[in-house]
Design a protein around this motif. Structure first.
Motif, PDB file in Angstrom:
ATOM      1  N   GLU A 172     105.277  20.643-107.600  1.00 31.21           N
ATOM      2  CA  GLU A 172     106.493  20.647-106.794  1.00 31.21           C
ATOM      3  C   GLU A 172     106.446  21.752-105.741  1.00 31.21           C
ATOM      4  O   GLU A 172     105.994  22.864-106.012  1.00 31.21           O
ATOM      5  N   GLN A 173     106.940  21.454-104.558  1.00 28.74           N
ATOM      6  CA  GLN A 173     106.886  22.398-103.448  1.00 28.74           C
ATOM      7  C   GLN A 173     107.678  23.668-103.725  1.00 28.74           C
ATOM      8  O   GLN A 173     107.259  24.769-103.354  1.00 28.74           O
ATOM      9  N   GLN A 174     108.826  23.526-104.391  1.00 29.86           N
ATOM     10  CA  GLN A 174     109.650  24.696-104.663  1.00 29.86           C
ATOM     11  C   GLN A 174     108.939  25.679-105.587  1.00 29.86           C
ATOM     12  O   GLN A 174     108.982  26.896-105.383  1.00 29.86           O
ATOM     13  N   VAL A 175     108.255  25.147-106.622  1.00 27.92           N
ATOM     14  CA  VAL A 175     107.506  26.004-107.541  1.00 27.92           C
ATOM     15  C   VAL A 175     106.365  26.697-106.806  1.00 27.92           C
ATOM     16  O   VAL A 175     106.122  27.886-106.977  1.00 27.92           O
ATOM     17  N   ALA A 176     105.678  25.935-105.956  1.00 27.15           N
ATOM     18  CA  ALA A 176     104.564  26.500-105.182  1.00 27.15           C
ATOM     19  C   ALA A 176     105.049  27.630-104.274  1.00 27.15           C
ATOM     20  O   ALA A 176     104.388  28.667-104.147  1.00 27.15           O
ATOM     21  N   HIS A 177     106.199  27.434-103.652  1.00 29.29           N
ATOM     22  CA  HIS A 177     106.753  28.463-102.764  1.00 29.29           C
ATOM     23  C   HIS A 177     107.088  29.738-103.539  1.00 29.29           C
ATOM     24  O   HIS A 177     106.813  30.862-103.079  1.00 29.29           O
ATOM     25  N   LEU A 178     107.658  29.578-104.732  1.00 28.10           N
ATOM     26  CA  LEU A 178     108.004  30.736-105.551  1.00 28.10           C
ATOM     27  C   LEU A 178     106.762  31.487-106.020  1.00 28.10           C
ATOM     28  O   LEU A 178     106.754  32.716-106.075  1.00 28.10           O
ATOM     29  N   ILE A 179     105.710  30.754-106.378  1.00 24.71           N
ATOM     30  CA  ILE A 179     104.458  31.390-106.794  1.00 24.71           C
ATOM     31  C   ILE A 179     103.871  32.215-105.641  1.00 24.71           C
ATOM     32  O   ILE A 179     103.403  33.341-105.834  1.00 24.71           O
ATOM     33  N   GLN A 180     103.933  31.675-104.430  1.00 23.88           N
ATOM     34  CA  GLN A 180     103.446  32.416-103.266  1.00 23.88           C
ATOM     35  C   GLN A 180     104.249  33.703-103.064  1.00 23.88           C
ATOM     36  O   GLN A 180     103.675  34.774-102.804  1.00 23.88           O
ATOM     37  N   THR A 181     105.554  33.608-103.189  1.00 20.87           N
ATOM     38  CA  THR A 181     106.407  34.796-103.038  1.00 20.87           C
ATOM     39  C   THR A 181     106.032  35.860-104.052  1.00 20.87           C
ATOM     40  O   THR A 181     105.932  37.055-103.729  1.00 20.87           O
ATOM     41  N   PHE A 182     105.817  35.440-105.298  1.00 18.17           N
ATOM     42  CA  PHE A 182     105.387  36.348-106.362  1.00 18.17           C
ATOM     43  C   PHE A 182     104.096  37.061-105.964  1.00 18.17           C
ATOM     44  O   PHE A 182     103.983  38.295-106.083  1.00 18.17           O
ATOM     45  N   LEU A 183     103.115  36.306-105.480  1.00 13.99           N
ATOM     46  CA  LEU A 183     101.801  36.867-105.173  1.00 13.99           C
ATOM     47  C   LEU A 183     101.816  37.757-103.931  1.00 13.99           C
ATOM     48  O   LEU A 183     100.951  38.629-103.785  1.00 13.99           O
ATOM     49  N   TYR A 184     102.784  37.570-103.056  1.00 12.52           N
ATOM     50  CA  TYR A 184     102.886  38.409-101.861  1.00 12.52           C
ATOM     51  C   TYR A 184     103.486  39.790-102.173  1.00 12.52           C
ATOM     52  O   TYR A 184     103.344  40.715-101.377  1.00 12.52           O
ATOM     53  N   ILE A 185     104.176  39.916-103.320  1.00 12.83           N
ATOM     54  CA  ILE A 185     104.893  41.167-103.622  1.00 12.83           C
ATOM     55  C   ILE A 185     104.391  41.848-104.894  1.00 12.83           C
ATOM     56  O   ILE A 185     103.939  42.998-104.861  1.00 12.83           O
ATOM     57  N   VAL A 186     104.467  41.164-106.025  1.00 10.19           N
ATOM     58  CA  VAL A 186     104.277  41.792-107.336  1.00 10.19           C
ATOM     59  C   VAL A 186     102.921  42.474-107.514  1.00 10.19           C
ATOM     60  O   VAL A 186     102.856  43.601-108.029  1.00 10.19           O
ATOM     61  N   PRO A 187     101.785  41.855-107.112  1.00  8.73           N
ATOM     62  CA  PRO A 187     100.489  42.502-107.335  1.00  8.73           C
ATOM     63  C   PRO A 187     100.321  43.841-106.623  1.00  8.73           C
ATOM     64  O   PRO A 187      99.399  44.598-106.950  1.00  8.73           O
ATOM     65  N   LEU A 188     101.204  44.150-105.677  1.00  7.36           N
ATOM     66  CA  LEU A 188     101.146  45.446-105.006  1.00  7.36           C
ATOM     67  C   LEU A 188     101.346  46.594-106.006  1.00  7.36           C
ATOM     68  O   LEU A 188     100.861  47.710-105.788  1.00  7.36           O
ATOM     69  N   GLY A 189     102.021  46.317-107.111  1.00  6.67           N
ATOM     70  CA  GLY A 189     102.284  47.351-108.112  1.00  6.67           C
ATOM     71  C   GLY A 189     101.282  47.398-109.251  1.00  6.67           C
ATOM     72  O   GLY A 189     101.419  48.235-110.160  1.00  6.67           O
TER      73      GLY A 189
END
Length: 429
Positions: free
Chosen positions: A328-345
């Motif tokens: 689903e596109q919505q799930v894919a979009h949320l996963i991208q958002t996660f990967l753009y921010i969380v791994p920075l920490g």
């Protein structure tokens, strides 16, 4: 250790990938199981820390019979504790996952998966503690090979049991748990044969009650606080899963994928957390305190630089990763958002993990436990919740990074102070 840890972590990632092909409901269901399954794994990690610390000391002193007795006691203790916790989890499955935010339709899939997973708990415990015995004896290659073989068995059996093959029927999410059960069962048989028969690092009998109580007290002195510190992580993860559940099943699916990816992205940190403590313990035992301090500082600098590179890679490949794990596109979009921010920490998180393991190596398990409590329940969970209320998922992600910045700074200062106190104590003697 890196190779072995990668293969071990692929258990969850492979399960997540194949279950994601079944649909969002099944993916959300397996995402709900992560805090619970990782609680049992964390207990094993803590017991392994206590086991390694005790047995390495006996082997270094040439007391092989004591090492055998404590290895046997550690295996028995892990089987009893994990088995007991698994039974409690099975009996309280409905209220536990209800508190995490699972609805009735998701509970059907969760029950199918966890009924088998809980039964496999002891098969997971024995190889993990057995690997700690091997590492205490100076062997890191065999545990890595064993974890790699288990990961390979799981990866091969997953699609067979989930989707069916020939006369084997498709079992869906239940098949993922069965594949894991068989992989761990094979590891259990091999590690017991290796420790008892080939290496003679464990006794070919059960300990009597007196022996078991004596060994358990020593093992739990370090192992229990270490297990408690490790078990706080999935507990906090469960709270945050409930927070994420407020944003819908798509958000929970994203959260589950993100947690599995975090395990892989932090693989170097986890491997270092298993190899740095014996190095520190040995050097402290030899009164080479400066060398122990230097090892800690080099490791900290390395993980910060390494994880920054990992963040850049994950951010660059985020669209591809999202498309692999989400239909689903919505799930894919949320996963991208996660990967753009969380791994920075993740690098900051690495500082905290390595400091905790170094405290255990110094036989200061309560310092490690206190640091975990501060990080998770004084900073991480409260700030993440506040962030989610004000700025939704984006706020939750950035608040987590802020919590890691504060805790990593505290961790580095705290360990530096502890090592200085040890130096002064040795000089005064």
């Amino acid at each position: 250790m890196i190779v072995g840890m990668i293969m071990l972590m692929t258990f969850g990632l492979v399960d997540t990938f194949f279950v994601s092909l079944l649909g969002t409901e099944q993916l959300a269901a397996i995402s709900f199981t992560f805090p619970v399954t990782f609680t049992l794994i964390s207990l094993n990690i803590g017991l392994g820390i206590g086991t390694s610390a005790c047995i390495a000391r006996f082997l270094g002193a040439g007391q092989h019979s004591h090492a055998q007795k404590y290895a046997t006691g550690a295996l028995m203790l892990s089987a009893l504790m994990v088995g007991g916790l698994a039974i409690v989890g099975w009996l309280l499955m409905e209220p536990i996952f209800g508190l995490l935010g699972a609805d009735h339709s998701q509970m059907i899939h969760i029950r199918d998966y966890m009924n088998i997973w809980f039964a496999a708990g002891v098969f997971l415990a024995m190889p993990m503690v057995g690997n700690s015995v091997l590492r205490a004896a100076g062997d890191t290659k065999t545990p890595s090979k064993l974890m790699a073989a288990s990961g390979l068995i799981n990866a091969v059996l997953d699609p067979v049991f989930i989707f069916g093959l020939g006369p084997l029927p498709a079992m869906g999410i239940k098949g993922a748990a069965l594949a894991t059960f068989i992989a761990w069962g094979c590891s259990f048989i091999y590690i017991m044969h290796l420790l008892i028969v080939k290496r003679q690092l464990a006794l070919p009998r059960l300990l009597n009650l007196g022996e078991f109580i004596t060994t358990s007290k020593t093992l739990l002195k370090i192992g229990l606080p270490a297990a408690g510190a490790n078990m706080l992580t999935p507990l906090a993860g469960g709270v945050l899963t409930a927070v994420v559940a407020e944003f819908g099943p798509e958000a929970v699916a994203m959260w589950g994928v993100g947690n599995r990816l975090e395990s892989i992205a932090s693989i170097v940190i986890l491997a270092l957390s298993m190899t740095l403590p014996p190095f520190i313990s040995q050097n402290l035992g030899a009164n080479k305190i400066h060398r122990a301090q230097q090892a800690y500082q080099i490791s900290i600098r390395f993980v910060l630089i390494w994880q920054l590179a990992v963040f850049a890679l994950l951010a660059f490949t985020a669209p591809v990763i999202a498309s692999v794990f989400a239909k689903e596109q919505q799930v894919a979009h949320l996963i991208q958002t996660f990967l753009y921010i969380v791994p920075l920490g993740y690098g900051l998180q690495g500082v905290i993990i390595l400091t905790n393991s170094s405290f255990n190596a110094m036989h200061k398990p309560m310092s490690a436990l206190t640091l975990s409590v501060i990080r998770l329940f004084v900073l991480f969970v409260p700030l993440s919740y506040i962030g989610s209320v004000i700025w939704q998922l984006h706020g939750m992600f950035w608040a987590g990074i802020l919590a890691n910045i504060v805790t990593a700074t505290l961790a580095y200062w705290w360990f530096s102070k502890a090592i200085q106190q040890t130096t002064h104590s040795e000089e005064s003697v």
